[in-house]
Scaffold this active site. Structure first.
Site, PDB file in Angstrom:
ATOM      1  N   ASN A  44       0.872  -1.174   0.000  1.00 32.41           N
ATOM      2  CA  ASN A  44       0.000   0.000   0.000  1.00 32.41           C
ATOM      3  C   ASN A  44       0.906   1.220   0.000  1.00 32.41           C
ATOM      4  O   ASN A  44       1.510   1.547   1.022  1.00 32.41           O
ATOM      5  CB  ASN A  44      -0.889  -0.048   1.257  1.00 32.41           C
ATOM      6  CG  ASN A  44      -1.692   1.223   1.452  1.00 32.41           C
ATOM      7  OD1 ASN A  44      -1.796   2.064   0.556  1.00 32.41           O
ATOM      8  ND2 ASN A  44      -2.270   1.377   2.640  1.00 32.41           N
ATOM      9  N   TRP A  45       1.018   1.853  -1.147  1.00 36.83           N
ATOM     10  CA  TRP A  45       1.962   2.980  -1.269  1.00 36.83           C
ATOM     11  C   TRP A  45       1.440   4.251  -0.592  1.00 36.83           C
ATOM     12  O   TRP A  45       2.177   5.210  -0.444  1.00 36.83           O
ATOM     13  CB  TRP A  45       2.254   3.271  -2.748  1.00 36.83           C
ATOM     14  CG  TRP A  45       2.990   2.179  -3.447  1.00 36.83           C
ATOM     15  CD1 TRP A  45       3.489   1.025  -2.903  1.00 36.83           C
ATOM     16  CD2 TRP A  45       3.325   2.139  -4.843  1.00 36.83           C
ATOM     17  NE1 TRP A  45       4.114   0.274  -3.880  1.00 36.83           N
ATOM     18  CE2 TRP A  45       4.023   0.938  -5.070  1.00 36.83           C
ATOM     19  CE3 TRP A  45       3.099   2.999  -5.931  1.00 36.83           C
ATOM     20  CZ2 TRP A  45       4.498   0.572  -6.330  1.00 36.83           C
ATOM     21  CZ3 TRP A  45       3.567   2.632  -7.187  1.00 36.83           C
ATOM     22  CH2 TRP A  45       4.266   1.428  -7.381  1.00 36.83           C
ATOM     23  N   LYS A  46       0.166   4.269  -0.246  1.00 35.31           N
ATOM     24  CA  LYS A  46      -0.447   5.476   0.344  1.00 35.31           C
ATOM     25  C   LYS A  46      -0.156   6.684  -0.553  1.00 35.31           C
ATOM     26  O   LYS A  46      -0.121   6.530  -1.773  1.00 35.31           O
ATOM     27  CB  LYS A  46       0.040   5.665   1.794  1.00 35.31           C
ATOM     28  CG  LYS A  46      -0.146   4.381   2.618  1.00 35.31           C
ATOM     29  CD  LYS A  46       0.060   4.561   4.083  1.00 35.31           C
ATOM     30  CE  LYS A  46      -0.163   3.229   4.786  1.00 35.31           C
ATOM     31  NZ  LYS A  46      -0.011   3.315   6.236  1.00 35.31           N
TER      32      LYS A  46
ATOM     33  N   HIS B  41      -9.525   1.100   4.849  1.00 38.10           N
ATOM     34  CA  HIS B  41      -8.228   1.238   5.509  1.00 38.10           C
ATOM     35  C   HIS B  41      -8.377   2.174   6.714  1.00 38.10           C
ATOM     36  O   HIS B  41      -9.174   3.110   6.680  1.00 38.10           O
ATOM     37  CB  HIS B  41      -7.193   1.796   4.523  1.00 38.10           C
ATOM     38  CG  HIS B  41      -5.815   1.787   5.095  1.00 38.10           C
ATOM     39  ND1 HIS B  41      -5.363   2.795   5.914  1.00 38.10           N
ATOM     40  CD2 HIS B  41      -4.817   0.881   5.020  1.00 38.10           C
ATOM     41  CE1 HIS B  41      -4.128   2.501   6.306  1.00 38.10           C
ATOM     42  NE2 HIS B  41      -3.771   1.340   5.768  1.00 38.10           N
TER      43      HIS B  41
ATOM     44  N   GLU C  26      -6.728   4.579   7.758  1.00 38.37           N
ATOM     45  CA  GLU C  26      -6.573   6.020   7.479  1.00 38.37           C
ATOM     46  C   GLU C  26      -7.844   6.581   6.841  1.00 38.37           C
ATOM     47  O   GLU C  26      -8.203   7.735   7.063  1.00 38.37           O
ATOM     48  CB  GLU C  26      -5.322   6.244   6.607  1.00 38.37           C
ATOM     49  CG  GLU C  26      -4.065   6.058   7.450  1.00 38.37           C
ATOM     50  CD  GLU C  26      -2.877   5.460   6.725  1.00 38.37           C
ATOM     51  OE1 GLU C  26      -2.817   5.543   5.484  1.00 38.37           O
ATOM     52  OE2 GLU C  26      -1.997   4.896   7.419  1.00 38.37           O
TER      53      GLU C  26
ATOM     54  N   GLU D 180      -5.441  -4.976  10.585  1.00 34.44           N
ATOM     55  CA  GLU D 180      -4.409  -3.962  10.781  1.00 34.44           C
ATOM     56  C   GLU D 180      -4.681  -3.200  12.069  1.00 34.44           C
ATOM     57  O   GLU D 180      -5.452  -2.231  12.077  1.00 34.44           O
ATOM     58  CB  GLU D 180      -4.419  -2.974   9.615  1.00 34.44           C
ATOM     59  CG  GLU D 180      -4.120  -3.609   8.283  1.00 34.44           C
ATOM     60  CD  GLU D 180      -3.523  -2.578   7.331  1.00 34.44           C
ATOM     61  OE1 GLU D 180      -2.408  -2.807   6.877  1.00 34.44           O
ATOM     62  OE2 GLU D 180      -4.154  -1.548   7.089  1.00 34.44           O
TER      63      GLU D 180
ATOM     64  N   GLY E  88       2.455   2.195  10.776  1.00 33.04           N
ATOM     65  CA  GLY E  88       3.386   3.308  10.624  1.00 33.04           C
ATOM     66  C   GLY E  88       4.096   3.685  11.916  1.00 33.04           C
ATOM     67  O   GLY E  88       4.710   4.741  11.999  1.00 33.04           O
TER      68      GLY E  88
ATOM     69  N   SER F  27       3.429  -2.104  10.229  1.00 35.09           N
ATOM     70  CA  SER F  27       4.886  -2.113  10.420  1.00 35.09           C
ATOM     71  C   SER F  27       5.557  -3.440  10.061  1.00 35.09           C
ATOM     72  O   SER F  27       6.543  -3.822  10.692  1.00 35.09           O
ATOM     73  CB  SER F  27       5.238  -1.694  11.853  1.00 35.09           C
ATOM     74  OG  SER F  27       4.793  -0.366  12.098  1.00 35.09           O
TER      75      SER F  27
ATOM     76  N   GLY G   8       2.904  -1.119   4.284  1.00 35.43           N
ATOM     77  CA  GLY G   8       2.938   0.293   3.906  1.00 35.43           C
ATOM     78  C   GLY G   8       4.374   0.734   3.658  1.00 35.43           C
ATOM     79  O   GLY G   8       4.932   0.561   2.580  1.00 35.43           O
ATOM     80  N   GLY G   9       5.005   1.284   4.691  1.00 38.61           N
ATOM     81  CA  GLY G   9       6.347   1.864   4.571  1.00 38.61           C
ATOM     82  C   GLY G   9       7.347   0.961   3.870  1.00 38.61           C
ATOM     83  O   GLY G   9       8.102   1.419   2.999  1.00 38.61           O
TER      84      GLY G   9
HETATM   85  P1  PGA Z   1       2.847   0.277   7.597  1.00 32.14           P
HETATM   86  O1  PGA Z   1       1.396   0.476   6.945  1.00 32.14           O
HETATM   87  O2  PGA Z   1       3.408  -1.014   7.057  1.00 32.14           O
HETATM   88  O3  PGA Z   1       3.649   1.473   7.162  1.00 32.14           O
HETATM   89  O4  PGA Z   1       2.659   0.205   9.073  1.00 32.14           O
HETATM   90  C1  PGA Z   1       0.525  -0.615   6.778  1.00 32.14           C
HETATM   91  C2  PGA Z   1      -0.796  -0.147   6.205  1.00 32.14           C
HETATM   92  O5  PGA Z   1      -1.304   0.900   6.636  1.00 32.14           O
HETATM   93  O6  PGA Z   1      -1.377  -0.773   5.299  1.00 32.14           O
END
Ligand code: PGA
Length: 256
Positions: A11-13, A97, A99, A169, A175, A215, A236-237
């Protein structure tokens, strides 16, 4: 138990430049040319969907949108329809998600509509659920996750469950560098699968892929995947560079 092929999803956000998006997706496509023992999904920002479509065309990578709007078309400024995603070759939509839920006020009923629209459009929905730190500390993890799964799936029939992937999640792990321990994640994955079994029966429950997100790194992926109900990761990251995302895929058992 049905064999479940693990999924590693990036997930590149709201990250990367167009050139970086092209380079990263092309690099992944070179490494993942044909279906292996792991499925690879990417969720780029909407303006990069066609870049990713182009660079992953000759690969086994599937891609889709980080968010969709459930109407087919019309006066919905700023939104992305499912046919726009599928018209570019996208097969997936991320739904609910944390967010979206916490920063943009997305509700369980909006998530349910998005899941329903996604499966009706013959795409796969990756439905995200998870508790906040406050909810975990108040002992509400099970009830929050149960509610989010039940309401997220409310508008679809059991025959569409094979077009759904769940992603657990925990909000406190996203994050933050605080991955849930394999035990913590397994406990929630286990109760999620038990809920699916109760509502939809053994076959549906045992074939549903349930990803863990929060994470995840190349170092933590294999411990998570070793647990019986953890079927992959939403990253994500660590999905933003070829090195780390390719290592996560490698450490998940993929050999081309
Ligand atoms: P993260 O994000 O790996 O940076 O914690 C995961 C996500 O929100 O899908």
């Amino acid at each position: 138990m049905a064999a479940r092929i693990p999924i590693i999803a990036g997930n590149w956000k709201m990250n990367l430049s167009p050139d970086q998006a092209r380079e990263l997706s092309a690099g992944l496509a070179r490494e993942h040319t044909r279906p292996g023992t792991v499925e690879v999904f990417i969720f780029p920002p909407a303006p990069y969907l066609s870049i990713v479509a182009e660079s992953t065309r000759a690969s086994a990578i599937r891609f889709g949108a980080q968010n969709i709007y459930p109407e087919p078309k019309g006066a919905f400024t700023g939104e992305t329809s499912l046919s726009m995603v599928s018209g570019l070759g996208g097969q997936l939509a991320l739904v609910g998600h944390s967010e979206r839920r916490h920063q943009f006020g997305e509700t369980d009923s909006q998530a349910a509509r998005k899941v329903a629209a996604t499966v009706q459009a013959e795409l796969t929905a990756v439905l995200c659920v998870g508790e906040t730190l406050e909810q975990r500390e108040a002992g509400q993890t099970e009830s929050i996750v149960t509610d989010q799964i039940e309401s997220g799936l409310r508008e679809i029939g059991a025959h569409h469950l094979d077009q759904v992937v769940l992603a657990y999640e925990p909000v406190w792990a996203i994050g933050t560098g605080k991955t849930a321990t394999p035990d913590q994640a397994q406990a929630v994955h286990h109760l999620s699968r038990a809920l699916l079994r109760k509502q939809y029966g053994e076959a549906a429950a045992s074939s549903m892929r349930i990803l863990y997100g929060g994470s995840v790194t190349p170092d933590t992926i294999s411990g998570l995947l070793a647990r019986p109900d953890i079927d992959g990761a939403l990253v994500g990251g660590a999905s933003l560079t070829l090195d780390s995302f390719a290592s996560i895929i490698q450490n998940s058992g993929f050999h081309s």
